[in-house]
Scaffold this motif. Sequence first.
Motif, PDB file in Angstrom:
ATOM      1  N   PHE A  93      56.120  -5.888 -13.936  1.00 56.49           N
ATOM      2  CA  PHE A  93      57.397  -5.715 -13.247  1.00 56.49           C
ATOM      3  C   PHE A  93      58.550  -6.190 -14.127  1.00 56.49           C
ATOM      4  O   PHE A  93      58.433  -7.179 -14.850  1.00 56.49           O
ATOM      5  CB  PHE A  93      57.404  -6.529 -11.949  1.00 56.49           C
ATOM      6  N   CYS A  94      59.665  -5.468 -14.045  1.00 60.48           N
ATOM      7  CA  CYS A  94      60.895  -5.902 -14.713  1.00 60.48           C
ATOM      8  C   CYS A  94      62.035  -5.196 -14.003  1.00 60.48           C
ATOM      9  O   CYS A  94      61.791  -4.328 -13.159  1.00 60.48           O
ATOM     10  CB  CYS A  94      60.870  -5.543 -16.209  1.00 60.48           C
ATOM     11  N   SER A  95      63.263  -5.565 -14.318  1.00 57.62           N
ATOM     12  CA  SER A  95      64.373  -4.856 -13.681  1.00 57.62           C
ATOM     13  C   SER A  95      64.618  -3.547 -14.418  1.00 57.62           C
ATOM     14  O   SER A  95      64.169  -3.364 -15.549  1.00 57.62           O
ATOM     15  CB  SER A  95      65.646  -5.707 -13.671  1.00 57.62           C
ATOM     16  N   PRO A 118      59.790  -0.586 -12.960  1.00 56.31           N
ATOM     17  CA  PRO A 118      61.173  -1.061 -12.973  1.00 56.31           C
ATOM     18  C   PRO A 118      61.674  -1.287 -11.536  1.00 56.31           C
ATOM     19  O   PRO A 118      61.461  -0.441 -10.669  1.00 56.31           O
ATOM     20  CB  PRO A 118      61.953   0.077 -13.640  1.00 56.31           C
ATOM     21  N   LEU A 119      62.327  -2.434 -11.328  1.00 58.44           N
ATOM     22  CA  LEU A 119      62.827  -2.776  -9.991  1.00 58.44           C
ATOM     23  C   LEU A 119      64.342  -2.605  -9.954  1.00 58.44           C
ATOM     24  O   LEU A 119      65.019  -2.815 -10.964  1.00 58.44           O
ATOM     25  CB  LEU A 119      62.467  -4.222  -9.664  1.00 58.44           C
ATOM     26  N   ASP A 123      74.313  -5.616  -6.868  1.00 61.84           N
ATOM     27  CA  ASP A 123      75.617  -5.144  -7.341  1.00 61.84           C
ATOM     28  C   ASP A 123      76.137  -5.949  -8.526  1.00 61.84           C
ATOM     29  O   ASP A 123      77.149  -5.603  -9.125  1.00 61.84           O
ATOM     30  CB  ASP A 123      76.648  -5.102  -6.191  1.00 61.84           C
ATOM     31  N   ARG A 124      75.428  -7.045  -8.865  1.00 59.12           N
ATOM     32  CA  ARG A 124      75.801  -7.799 -10.073  1.00 59.12           C
ATOM     33  C   ARG A 124      74.767  -7.583 -11.176  1.00 59.12           C
ATOM     34  O   ARG A 124      74.658  -8.376 -12.099  1.00 59.12           O
ATOM     35  CB  ARG A 124      75.989  -9.278  -9.737  1.00 59.12           C
ATOM     36  N   ARG A 125      74.011  -6.512 -11.028  1.00 56.46           N
ATOM     37  CA  ARG A 125      73.071  -6.054 -12.062  1.00 56.46           C
ATOM     38  C   ARG A 125      71.957  -7.055 -12.365  1.00 56.46           C
ATOM     39  O   ARG A 125      71.546  -7.233 -13.503  1.00 56.46           O
ATOM     40  CB  ARG A 125      73.825  -5.694 -13.356  1.00 56.46           C
ATOM     41  N   ARG A 126      71.475  -7.719 -11.290  1.00 58.13           N
ATOM     42  CA  ARG A 126      70.368  -8.664 -11.423  1.00 58.13           C
ATOM     43  C   ARG A 126      69.186  -8.157 -10.600  1.00 58.13           C
ATOM     44  O   ARG A 126      69.379  -7.577  -9.505  1.00 58.13           O
ATOM     45  CB  ARG A 126      70.781 -10.048 -10.901  1.00 58.13           C
ATOM     46  N   MET A 127      67.982  -8.394 -11.092  1.00 59.28           N
ATOM     47  CA  MET A 127      66.797  -7.961 -10.368  1.00 59.28           C
ATOM     48  C   MET A 127      66.825  -8.471  -8.920  1.00 59.28           C
ATOM     49  O   MET A 127      67.195  -9.620  -8.676  1.00 59.28           O
ATOM     50  CB  MET A 127      65.522  -8.502 -11.048  1.00 59.28           C
ATOM     51  N   ARG A 128      66.432  -7.597  -7.981  1.00 59.12           N
ATOM     52  CA  ARG A 128      66.411  -8.011  -6.574  1.00 59.12           C
ATOM     53  C   ARG A 128      65.031  -8.596  -6.251  1.00 59.12           C
ATOM     54  O   ARG A 128      64.034  -7.875  -6.233  1.00 59.12           O
ATOM     55  CB  ARG A 128      66.707  -6.807  -5.681  1.00 59.12           C
ATOM     56  N   PRO A 129      64.972  -9.910  -5.946  1.00 56.61           N
ATOM     57  CA  PRO A 129      63.687 -10.546  -5.637  1.00 56.61           C
ATOM     58  C   PRO A 129      63.007  -9.903  -4.424  1.00 56.61           C
ATOM     59  O   PRO A 129      61.770  -9.835  -4.383  1.00 56.61           O
ATOM     60  CB  PRO A 129      64.052 -12.000  -5.336  1.00 56.61           C
ATOM     61  N   ASP A 130      63.791  -9.421  -3.451  1.00 53.96           N
ATOM     62  CA  ASP A 130      63.181  -8.785  -2.274  1.00 53.96           C
ATOM     63  C   ASP A 130      62.445  -7.510  -2.693  1.00 53.96           C
ATOM     64  O   ASP A 130      61.383  -7.179  -2.153  1.00 53.96           O
ATOM     65  CB  ASP A 130      64.236  -8.478  -1.197  1.00 53.96           C
ATOM     66  N   ALA A 131      62.982  -6.825  -3.712  1.00 49.51           N
ATOM     67  CA  ALA A 131      62.322  -5.609  -4.212  1.00 49.51           C
ATOM     68  C   ALA A 131      61.019  -5.965  -4.930  1.00 49.51           C
ATOM     69  O   ALA A 131      60.024  -5.237  -4.842  1.00 49.51           O
ATOM     70  CB  ALA A 131      63.258  -4.853  -5.144  1.00 49.51           C
ATOM     71  N   LEU A 132      61.031  -7.107  -5.635  1.00 50.76           N
ATOM     72  CA  LEU A 132      59.811  -7.569  -6.309  1.00 50.76           C
ATOM     73  C   LEU A 132      58.723  -7.879  -5.275  1.00 50.76           C
ATOM     74  O   LEU A 132      57.572  -7.436  -5.412  1.00 50.76           O
ATOM     75  CB  LEU A 132      60.112  -8.815  -7.155  1.00 50.76           C
TER      76      LEU A 132
END
Length: 250
Positions: A93-95, A118-119, A123-132
């Motif tokens: 997994f990665c953003s 890819p996750l 809106d601040r271009r950071r991986m979403r932990p909920d998506a992980l």
Amino acid sequence: MTVAVAADVLANAGNASLDTYDSGPSAIAVERWLVTALTRLAGLGERADGVLTPGGSLSNLMGLLLARDAAAHRRGIDARAHGVAALPGPVVFCSELAHFSTHRACAALGLGEAAVHPLPVDDRRRMRPDALLAALDALGPDRTPVAVVATAGTTDFGTVDPLPQIAEIAAERGIWMHADAAYGFGALFSDRLADRLAGLELADSITLDLHKTGWQPAAASVLLVSDTTAFTALDREVAYLNPADDSEAG
Ligand SMILES: *Cc1c(COP(=O)(O)O)cnc(C)c1O
């Protein structure tokens, strides 16, 4: 910069290779000193270790190699002896903003670029932990989560994935966390910016590039690991490279 150029002159005059202890004991001493200083700066503990590599892409490759072998080991597979063909459906997994070397590494390691999941980013271009979390929950028993790669300083935007939250999920699910801080690690050299990398110390492995925000004029990447035993996967004793007196000298 001036110091770096002067150091380069000395390094060239000494022609010391980092390959083996006997070809460059003083260079190895400098590497050990540098690695220790960087593990402390990263906030890693006493068991931490590291190694210089020729670039962030290779540091990422080595970090994911250690992650791959750890994941295989959890499945009872000796990846070093038998390869990873027996590892069911590996996933990394990665953003969606991760550096392409993550994909390259997966291909080189025999996982295939298709292993990369890819996750989406917020809106601040950071991986979403909920998506992980959702992606992990959706994995069937025929898949093996190998690693989560958190980017600390995306190449295009400089944004930092939420490291503490990602670390918590990785620890809870028993997955290797690799932090790609190739670009962002330099924030730790700044009192004002260091906070941005809070949680970096929770990663199992960290890539950092001293030729980026470390301002060095020569390619100088480092892979740090939180626990030196991670490197046993790479151990190999060869008489001509590892004479007993060198081992005794440390
Ligand atoms: C530059 C970069 C890399 C690759 O590093 P090289 O030293 O060019 O191989 C990997 N990850 C990130 C986030 C980078 O910015």
